[in-house]
Enzyme design. Structure first.
Site, PDB file in Angstrom:
ATOM      1  N   HIS A 115       2.987 -17.082   2.957  1.00  0.00           N
ATOM      2  CA  HIS A 115       3.573 -16.111   3.638  1.00  0.00           C
ATOM      3  C   HIS A 115       3.298 -16.339   5.268  1.00  0.00           C
ATOM      4  O   HIS A 115       4.066 -15.894   5.940  1.00  0.00           O
ATOM      5  CB  HIS A 115       2.907 -14.657   3.790  1.00  0.00           C
ATOM      6  CG  HIS A 115       1.806 -14.572   3.822  1.00  0.00           C
ATOM      7  ND1 HIS A 115       0.568 -15.010   3.260  1.00  0.00           N
ATOM      8  CD2 HIS A 115       1.030 -14.135   5.067  1.00  0.00           C
ATOM      9  CE1 HIS A 115      -0.658 -14.950   3.738  1.00  0.00           C
ATOM     10  NE2 HIS A 115      -0.203 -14.295   5.082  1.00  0.00           N
TER      11      HIS A 115
HETATM   12  C1  UD1 Z   1      -0.069 -10.157   8.453  1.00  0.00           C
HETATM   13  C2  UD1 Z   1      -1.340 -10.566   9.198  1.00  0.00           C
HETATM   14  C3  UD1 Z   1      -1.735 -11.889   8.297  1.00  0.00           C
HETATM   15  C4  UD1 Z   1      -2.104 -11.693   7.033  1.00  0.00           C
HETATM   16  C5  UD1 Z   1      -0.948 -10.931   6.228  1.00  0.00           C
HETATM   17  C6  UD1 Z   1      -1.232 -10.481   4.871  1.00  0.00           C
HETATM   18  C7  UD1 Z   1      -0.883 -10.366  11.578  1.00  0.00           C
HETATM   19  C8  UD1 Z   1      -0.747 -11.207  12.949  1.00  0.00           C
HETATM   20  N1  UD1 Z   1      -0.806 -11.203  10.508  1.00  0.00           N
HETATM   21  O1  UD1 Z   1       1.076 -11.171   8.294  1.00  0.00           O
HETATM   22  O2  UD1 Z   1      -2.842 -12.565   9.118  1.00  0.00           O
HETATM   23  O3  UD1 Z   1      -2.360 -12.746   6.329  1.00  0.00           O
HETATM   24  O4  UD1 Z   1      -0.406  -9.700   7.183  1.00  0.00           O
HETATM   25  O5  UD1 Z   1      -0.359  -9.979   4.197  1.00  0.00           O
HETATM   26  O6  UD1 Z   1      -1.482  -9.255  11.675  1.00  0.00           O
HETATM   27  N2  UD1 Z   1       6.689  -6.177   5.615  1.00  0.00           N
HETATM   28  C9  UD1 Z   1       7.254  -5.129   4.839  1.00  0.00           C
HETATM   29  N3  UD1 Z   1       6.281  -4.410   4.209  1.00  0.00           N
HETATM   30  C10 UD1 Z   1       5.030  -4.219   4.836  1.00  0.00           C
HETATM   31  C11 UD1 Z   1       4.720  -5.062   5.423  1.00  0.00           C
HETATM   32  C12 UD1 Z   1       5.340  -5.953   5.967  1.00  0.00           C
HETATM   33  O7  UD1 Z   1       8.496  -5.308   4.470  1.00  0.00           O
HETATM   34  O8  UD1 Z   1       4.304  -3.267   4.001  1.00  0.00           O
HETATM   35  C13 UD1 Z   1       7.591  -6.986   6.537  1.00  0.00           C
HETATM   36  C14 UD1 Z   1       7.761  -6.771   8.077  1.00  0.00           C
HETATM   37  O9  UD1 Z   1       8.855  -6.004   8.159  1.00  0.00           O
HETATM   38  C15 UD1 Z   1       8.049  -7.948   8.414  1.00  0.00           C
HETATM   39  C16 UD1 Z   1       7.055  -9.262   7.443  1.00  0.00           C
HETATM   40  O10 UD1 Z   1       6.807  -8.386   6.198  1.00  0.00           O
HETATM   41  O11 UD1 Z   1       9.011  -8.546   8.595  1.00  0.00           O
HETATM   42  C17 UD1 Z   1       5.524  -9.273   8.106  1.00  0.00           C
HETATM   43  O12 UD1 Z   1       4.805  -8.422   8.210  1.00  0.00           O
HETATM   44  P1  UD1 Z   1       3.674  -8.258   9.293  1.00  0.00           P
HETATM   45  O13 UD1 Z   1       2.583  -7.240   9.331  1.00  0.00           O
HETATM   46  O14 UD1 Z   1       4.317  -8.414  10.828  1.00  0.00           O
HETATM   47  O15 UD1 Z   1       2.865  -9.505   9.278  1.00  0.00           O
HETATM   48  P2  UD1 Z   1       2.180 -10.580   7.802  1.00  0.00           P
HETATM   49  O16 UD1 Z   1       3.417 -11.773   7.929  1.00  0.00           O
HETATM   50  O17 UD1 Z   1       2.386  -9.559   6.815  1.00  0.00           O
END
Ligand code: UD1
Length: 374
Positions: A211
């Site tokens: 991811h």
């Molecule tokens: C975040 C953390 C990362 C961790 C990861 C674990 C930061 C900078 N990064 O990255 O260190 O390893 O979480 O999962 O904080 N999304 C959903 N549903 C959710 C959560 C996210 O659809 O419940 C989508 C969001 O819309 C976004 C993407 O997933 O497009 C990324 O989510 P985001 O929380 O920004 O960062 P992660 O890549 O999950």
């Protein structure tokens, strides 16, 4: 005069946070005369399978407060957490705020507290990848600079913090809270039927998670990695619970369930799993291929060989004494590392690092107990 209990506010936001806060809360609840606890969920992760299921699996109480910030750019997400958290923390005035790990929720809440003079403790302090292109590295560096108490999971963390000028008296080497949760949940993990339910045989499949933006946000790189996974799946089933970020990128490159047929049949993309189902899959896997931080640690504890598709790790102890190996994320590097790992049995047996013993939260809570007694 009887001392007042300390008001402790715990912060969780994203998936890897829950298993780090759970053992600390469980330990503090045993000492109600010393601690009053509140748990704040920032809402950085909000899908049921990225959040709710973990509270259930880990037996954690539901968060007291949800800030519901949701997704956005780094600036948007971090700023929204700060804006929502500031009035709350001003109203609650906790004695200590505990933040864990390296996600945007960690730095956002720590920064609000530092400006308001509210003491902050950082659990899992001192880890460094020395790669500032990773958002998590920025979050780690900045959180550690402003935290008042720093709890490290391994001795390299202490060395990094001392080198960065953090006073020794703020630093406590306590061990790994994520492993506390693993130790506590092991009987349930061992009894979990997920591998069998998916028709997988013990040590006869590869578990994959990816991811990190560097691996999944570039369509060409992701396409190439998926090609490598398809190749591996010809020899051994590959199970891949897909993170929402990766799911979106796979849709972009047109690699979704609709493509599943024939040669891709050995590759199974799943929705993100809860803690118990996922750890059960990890425990019985022949090999893990990942770019996650926590999985490097959990495989080290479980003795499962792990290939980490990243140029660096903030958890060097998993490579030095554990079962982890860093590899490039080119298809050639992945294929050759997987082949080697599958053909040379038990390449890296590994040892469990010091203080990864299920008692890290006890050590943390002991430090707070001494503060409460003052
Ligand atoms: C975040 C953390 C990362 C961790 C990861 C674990 C930061 C900078 N990064 O990255 O260190 O390893 O979480 O999962 O904080 N999304 C959903 N549903 C959710 C959560 C996210 O659809 O419940 C989508 C969001 O819309 C976004 C993407 O997933 O497009 C990324 O989510 P985001 O929380 O920004 O960062 P992660 O890549 O999950």
């Amino acid at each position: 005069m009887k001392p007042q209990p300390l008001n402790i506010m715990h912060i969780v936001g994203a998936r890897p946070n829950y298993m780090k806060i759970a053992p600390i809360m469980a330990e503090m609840v045993l000492r109600p005369q010393l601690f009053r606890q509140t748990c704040v969920h920032t809402g950085q992760h909000y899908d049921a399978n990225m959040s709710e299921i973990f509270f259930h699996d880990l037996g954690m109480p539901q968060p007291d407060i949800y800030l519901k910030v949701g997704s956005g750019t780094h600036a948007e997400q971090t700023a929204r957490i700060m804006l929502a958290f500031e009035p709350l923390v001003l109203q609650e005035r906790p004695d200590w705020v505990i933040v864990v790990g390296d996600v945007n929720s960690t730095i956002a809440c720590a920064l609000v507290c530092a400006k308001l003079g509210i003491p902050v403790a950082h659990v899992e302090a001192g880890l460094r990848s020395f790669d500032r292109s990773m958002p998590e590295e920025i979050n780690r560096l900045l959180t550690d600079q402003i935290a008042d108490l720093l709890f490290t999971p391994s001795k390299d963390g202490d060395a990094n913090l001392l080198r960065e000028g953090i006073p020794a008296q703020k630093i406590h080497f306590v061990g790994n809270v994520m492993i506390d949760t693993l130790v506590r949940m092991l009987p349930k993990i061992e009894a979990n039927p997920t591998p069998a339910r998916l028709g997988l045989k013990e040590r006869e499949y590869v578990l994959v998670t990816l991811h990190r933006p560097v691996n999944v946000d570039d369509p060409q790189r992701l396409q190439a990695i998926m090609g490598a996974l398809v190749r591996i799946a010809k020899d051994l089933p590959v199970v891949f619970p897909v993170h929402p970020r990766t799911r979106k990128q796979l849709a972009e490159i047109g690699f979704d369930e609709a493509n599943f047929a024939g040669e891709k049949a050995g590759l199974r993309l799943l929705e993100p799993l809860g803690y118990l189902d996922f750890l059960a899959l990890m425990r019985s896997a022949r090999l893990a291929l990942t770019d996650s931080g926590g999985i490097q640690e959990e495989t080290t504890f479980l003795g499962v060989p792990c290939l980490t598709a990243r140029p660096n790790t903030e958890r060097p102890v998993t490579v030095e004494v554990g079962t982890n190996r860093l590899i490039d994320s080119t298809p050639e590097a992945i294929l050759s590392a997987v082949e080697q790992a599958l053909n040379v049995p038990d390449v890296q047996k590994g040892r469990i690092p010091d203080f990864w013993d299920g008692k890290a939260a006890q050590r943390i809570v002991e430090v707070f107990a001494q503060l409460a007694a003052r």
